[in-house]
Design a protein around this motif. Sequence first.
Motif, PDB file in Angstrom:
ATOM      1  N   PRO A   1     -11.180 -27.380  19.157  1.00  0.00           N
ATOM      2  CA  PRO A   1     -11.646 -26.492  18.874  1.00  0.00           C
ATOM      3  C   PRO A   1     -13.196 -26.741  18.478  1.00  0.00           C
ATOM      4  CG  PRO A   1     -10.318 -26.702  17.189  1.00  0.00           C
ATOM      5  CD  PRO A   1     -10.292 -28.803  18.357  1.00  0.00           C
ATOM      6  N   THR A   2     -14.234 -26.617  19.412  1.00  0.00           N
ATOM      7  CA  THR A   2     -15.487 -27.045  18.920  1.00  0.00           C
ATOM      8  C   THR A   2     -16.261 -26.275  18.517  1.00  0.00           C
ATOM      9  OG1 THR A   2     -15.798 -28.757  20.945  1.00  0.00           O
ATOM     10  CG2 THR A   2     -17.263 -27.750  20.181  1.00  0.00           C
ATOM     11  N   GLY A   3     -16.258 -24.684  18.481  1.00  0.00           N
ATOM     12  CA  GLY A   3     -16.239 -23.750  18.013  1.00  0.00           C
ATOM     13  C   GLY A   3     -16.268 -22.988  17.118  1.00  0.00           C
ATOM     14  N   ARG A   4     -15.100 -23.696  16.409  1.00  0.00           N
ATOM     15  CA  ARG A   4     -14.777 -23.790  15.040  1.00  0.00           C
ATOM     16  C   ARG A   4     -15.418 -24.833  14.163  1.00  0.00           C
ATOM     17  NH1 ARG A   4      -9.751 -20.679  15.965  1.00  0.00           N
ATOM     18  NH2 ARG A   4      -8.937 -23.196  16.230  1.00  0.00           N
ATOM     19  N   ALA A   5     -15.411 -25.737  15.012  1.00  0.00           N
ATOM     20  CA  ALA A   5     -15.780 -26.925  14.061  1.00  0.00           C
ATOM     21  C   ALA A   5     -17.960 -27.158  14.108  1.00  0.00           C
ATOM     22  CB  ALA A   5     -15.725 -27.968  14.601  1.00  0.00           C
TER      23      ALA A   5
ATOM     24  N   TYR B   1     -15.605 -20.817  22.449  1.00  0.00           N
ATOM     25  CA  TYR B   1     -16.134 -21.453  22.755  1.00  0.00           C
ATOM     26  C   TYR B   1     -15.201 -22.720  23.872  1.00  0.00           C
ATOM     27  CZ  TYR B   1     -19.287 -25.353  22.769  1.00  0.00           C
ATOM     28  OH  TYR B   1     -20.370 -26.790  24.026  1.00  0.00           O
ATOM     29  N   ALA B   2     -14.275 -23.000  23.308  1.00  0.00           N
ATOM     30  CA  ALA B   2     -13.935 -24.339  24.083  1.00  0.00           C
ATOM     31  C   ALA B   2     -13.224 -24.473  25.269  1.00  0.00           C
ATOM     32  CB  ALA B   2     -12.925 -25.152  23.073  1.00  0.00           C
ATOM     33  N   THR B   3     -12.948 -22.535  25.500  1.00  0.00           N
ATOM     34  CA  THR B   3     -12.537 -22.089  27.065  1.00  0.00           C
ATOM     35  C   THR B   3     -13.458 -21.254  27.806  1.00  0.00           C
ATOM     36  OG1 THR B   3     -10.825 -20.256  25.489  1.00  0.00           O
ATOM     37  CG2 THR B   3     -10.165 -22.678  25.649  1.00  0.00           C
TER      38      THR B   3
ATOM     39  N   ALA C   1     -18.906 -25.549  27.507  1.00  0.00           N
ATOM     40  CA  ALA C   1     -17.481 -25.002  28.617  1.00  0.00           C
ATOM     41  C   ALA C   1     -16.974 -25.485  29.774  1.00  0.00           C
ATOM     42  CB  ALA C   1     -16.200 -25.091  27.266  1.00  0.00           C
ATOM     43  N   ASP C   2     -18.121 -24.405  30.082  1.00  0.00           N
ATOM     44  CA  ASP C   2     -18.238 -24.052  31.824  1.00  0.00           C
ATOM     45  C   ASP C   2     -18.707 -25.397  32.198  1.00  0.00           C
ATOM     46  OD1 ASP C   2     -19.011 -20.769  32.246  1.00  0.00           O
ATOM     47  OD2 ASP C   2     -19.244 -21.701  29.955  1.00  0.00           O
ATOM     48  N   GLY C   3     -18.818 -27.084  31.465  1.00  0.00           N
ATOM     49  CA  GLY C   3     -19.120 -28.010  32.579  1.00  0.00           C
ATOM     50  C   GLY C   3     -17.913 -28.492  32.688  1.00  0.00           C
ATOM     51  N   TYR C   4     -16.943 -28.135  32.153  1.00  0.00           N
ATOM     52  CA  TYR C   4     -16.120 -28.533  32.409  1.00  0.00           C
ATOM     53  C   TYR C   4     -14.994 -27.665  32.878  1.00  0.00           C
ATOM     54  CZ  TYR C   4     -13.790 -28.116  27.719  1.00  0.00           C
ATOM     55  OH  TYR C   4     -14.127 -27.667  26.493  1.00  0.00           O
ATOM     56  N   THR C   5     -14.856 -26.701  31.898  1.00  0.00           N
ATOM     57  CA  THR C   5     -14.268 -25.186  32.570  1.00  0.00           C
ATOM     58  C   THR C   5     -14.206 -24.925  33.671  1.00  0.00           C
ATOM     59  OG1 THR C   5     -15.192 -23.033  31.606  1.00  0.00           O
ATOM     60  CG2 THR C   5     -13.586 -24.048  30.597  1.00  0.00           C
ATOM     61  N   ALA C   6     -15.732 -24.950  35.022  1.00  0.00           N
ATOM     62  CA  ALA C   6     -16.164 -24.568  36.207  1.00  0.00           C
ATOM     63  C   ALA C   6     -15.295 -26.152  37.108  1.00  0.00           C
ATOM     64  CB  ALA C   6     -17.126 -25.017  36.208  1.00  0.00           C
ATOM     65  N   PHE C   7     -14.709 -26.862  36.541  1.00  0.00           N
ATOM     66  CA  PHE C   7     -14.579 -28.636  37.734  1.00  0.00           C
ATOM     67  C   PHE C   7     -13.209 -27.359  37.481  1.00  0.00           C
ATOM     68  CE2 PHE C   7     -12.577 -32.488  37.322  1.00  0.00           C
ATOM     69  CZ  PHE C   7     -13.130 -32.874  38.319  1.00  0.00           C
ATOM     70  N   PHE C   8     -12.592 -27.809  36.834  1.00  0.00           N
ATOM     71  CA  PHE C   8     -10.952 -27.303  36.823  1.00  0.00           C
ATOM     72  C   PHE C   8     -10.611 -26.537  38.335  1.00  0.00           C
ATOM     73  CE2 PHE C   8     -10.436 -28.550  32.065  1.00  0.00           C
ATOM     74  CZ  PHE C   8     -10.651 -29.783  32.018  1.00  0.00           C
ATOM     75  N   THR C   9     -11.767 -25.261  37.781  1.00  0.00           N
ATOM     76  CA  THR C   9     -11.211 -23.997  38.877  1.00  0.00           C
ATOM     77  C   THR C   9     -12.147 -24.074  39.650  1.00  0.00           C
ATOM     78  OG1 THR C   9     -11.436 -22.212  36.915  1.00  0.00           O
ATOM     79  CG2 THR C   9     -11.901 -21.729  38.623  1.00  0.00           C
ATOM     80  N   GLU C  10     -13.168 -24.618  40.498  1.00  0.00           N
ATOM     81  CA  GLU C  10     -13.220 -24.865  40.841  1.00  0.00           C
ATOM     82  C   GLU C  10     -12.658 -25.482  42.390  1.00  0.00           C
ATOM     83  OE1 GLU C  10     -15.895 -22.794  43.147  1.00  0.00           O
ATOM     84  OE2 GLU C  10     -14.743 -21.797  41.342  1.00  0.00           O
TER      85      GLU C  10
END
Length: 738
Positions: free
Chosen positions: A478-482, A507-509, A541-550
């Motif tokens: 949970p990077t956003g809370r951290a 933030y994390a997602t 987090a888009d740096g990894y969520t876009a990897f997952f999605t695309e």
Amino acid sequence: MAALTRRKLLISGGAGVGLVVAWAVWPRRYGAALPTAPGEAAFGAFLKIARDGQVIVAVPQCEHGQGVYTTLAQIVADELGADWRTVGVEAAPLAPPYANPLGAAALFTDAATHVPERVRDELWTRDSLLVTAGSSSVRRFEQPLREAGAAARVLLCQAAAERWDADWQQCDTRAGFVTLGDRRLRFAELAEAAAGGRVPDELPLRLGDEGRLSGESLPRLDSPAKVDGSSNFVADVRLPDMVFASIRQGPQPGARLLSCDKAAAERVRGLLSVVTTDHWVAAVANNWWSANQGVAALAPRFARGGAMVDDAAIERALDAALDRAGEPVARIGDAAAALRGAGVIAAEYSVRPALHAALETPAATAHWRDGRLELWLATQAPTLARAAAAAAVQLSERDVIVHAMQVGGSFGAALEHDVAAQAAVLARALRRPVQLCWSRGEALLQDRVRAPAKARMRARLGPRGTILAWHAAIAAPPTGRALGERLLAGDPLRRLAAALPAGTDRYATAGAVPPYRLPALAVDHHPVALDLATGHLRGGADGYTAFFTECFVDELARAAGSEPMSYRVGLLGGDARLARCLTTAAELGGWSGGVPGSGQGIACHRMAGSAIAVLAEAEVGEGGAARVSRLVAAVDAGRAINPDVVRQQIEGGLVFGVAAATGTAAGYKDDLATVRHLGALDLPTLATAPEISVELIASGADCGGISDLGVPAVAPAVANALFAAAGTRRRVLPLRSS
């Protein structure tokens, strides 16, 4: 005991909270905060005009290579009608008119969960929360800067019209002059008289494209000084009687200093003193090299601050989180029901921690004098750094002066303020100016990395390959809370939110909801508790969520027997901007359909009001390494204030994305980071960087963010290209051999 709810807390949760909310919604106007030197006339909070005709724009965002000194000044110059050759910039003071609640929300929304947006933004504004993050600079400040330029233009026209005994509304400004027919007066001649005028209630903003500076690729204001070496950074600051310091900190958060060899350090030539605290030790010398040699000679030993961190432990924690129930992030329809039974396509992707590896390591120069502290900092959050430094030496923030310097890169690392607090402690202990610079090894060892993450993706295909249901389960800290807990330690909003039930860490997602029109969708976050310090990295987090999605969309296209680019366009529904990015990138890149052996892959993404599609050409090199030879990007970022700056930022983001896709990520063994120097990161060089083409699509949409935009789509485009090249799907980032 009755459950604590947002409504109970905000309405009847006590006088303290009620006062906070009431204070936040009470209307308030902020006066001009811009200081002036002799011969300068201030026009509001953002603009000054000097007797010599120089136009000075106060820029509230830090310049760390993204061109913000140019684009924000260009907005003012365009509305003012200034001569670009006379325009200069200076860092804005720490005051409410320069706060950036939009950028703060990109980082700290999770620290203000359940707090109404209006209350949150007003509190951050009144606290002068200056933040450079979230591709927010132009989006946040375009309107107030346009109004500042327009107000000054009106006042100059009024002053000129008074001299000419004319109607000011018939006057205009161009290239540093007020004009009326054949008559002209320089801004310099009118500035002092104009500054005392009165602005009308409705400002006439410029219309049309003729004679405008906005939209022109004007030369960057920061380039000449950077080219000739006259641009000053923190390490260039020199003060009388100044000393230099190097530091060694515990390798994990909370680690405590046990011992150090002061006798060995004292044998280093030039060493002056050693300063210790519970968590770090610094060597002070008459030059930085001696200080760094001294801190090495100290050979400090630290007691571990937490549980053991290594790559295997991180992997186990991510898997365990995915095996637990997640927290809902987004829901459309009933994806769970649609995904029951056989025939579901599934894939698992993993992303390792990513380092900032900025060229400039954390640094600060501090001067303690007469109970006050003066700091020269490379920071993206000057008010937060000021608060941290003040707390470290028990000072009021009013007694701390921050000089915000240009930053040599950063990519998010300069949001952290450890070095500011450390320099403050050293300056107070030494009672003389001190410049603290972290070594490269220290910067990499202490880097607050982009969090590791893992995703389990599932989908069901219907007739003609349509996606009937989609589920993304994402495990990430949970990077956003951290971020909020660490950087907003004293913020009243964070304390207020902490008393409320925690929500999903947005933030994390970020970026995990696909841009495609799907009848049933579910995205879940599975929080992971790690003894690993995580922070904000360019792309978020888009740096990894876009990897997952695309990557997963590419797999679905293959399963459906469809060409991957057209498949994406068919899923977009009415998103014409992203569809145009995809077709433009395909056309310019000579898209072959991603057929086997082509080595071509494509991906797209939306963030910060902008859209991008990236076509990559890649091959498998020696030892299974990924080699990227070409990237073609098509971008719709709305109106471009300075097209060259937009292009530069996209190009830089693409190279950054290549580094994240093919380089070495952060690794951990025996509780220590394994990467200690830049050479171990396998970063792109002039010889190995791909050929890059960027096409900016003309758009009448509002200005979108660009600083992060180039990063997210690169890794999936390269991964998809590698599949087309070799027929093997790589699902782990960085894209090493499977």
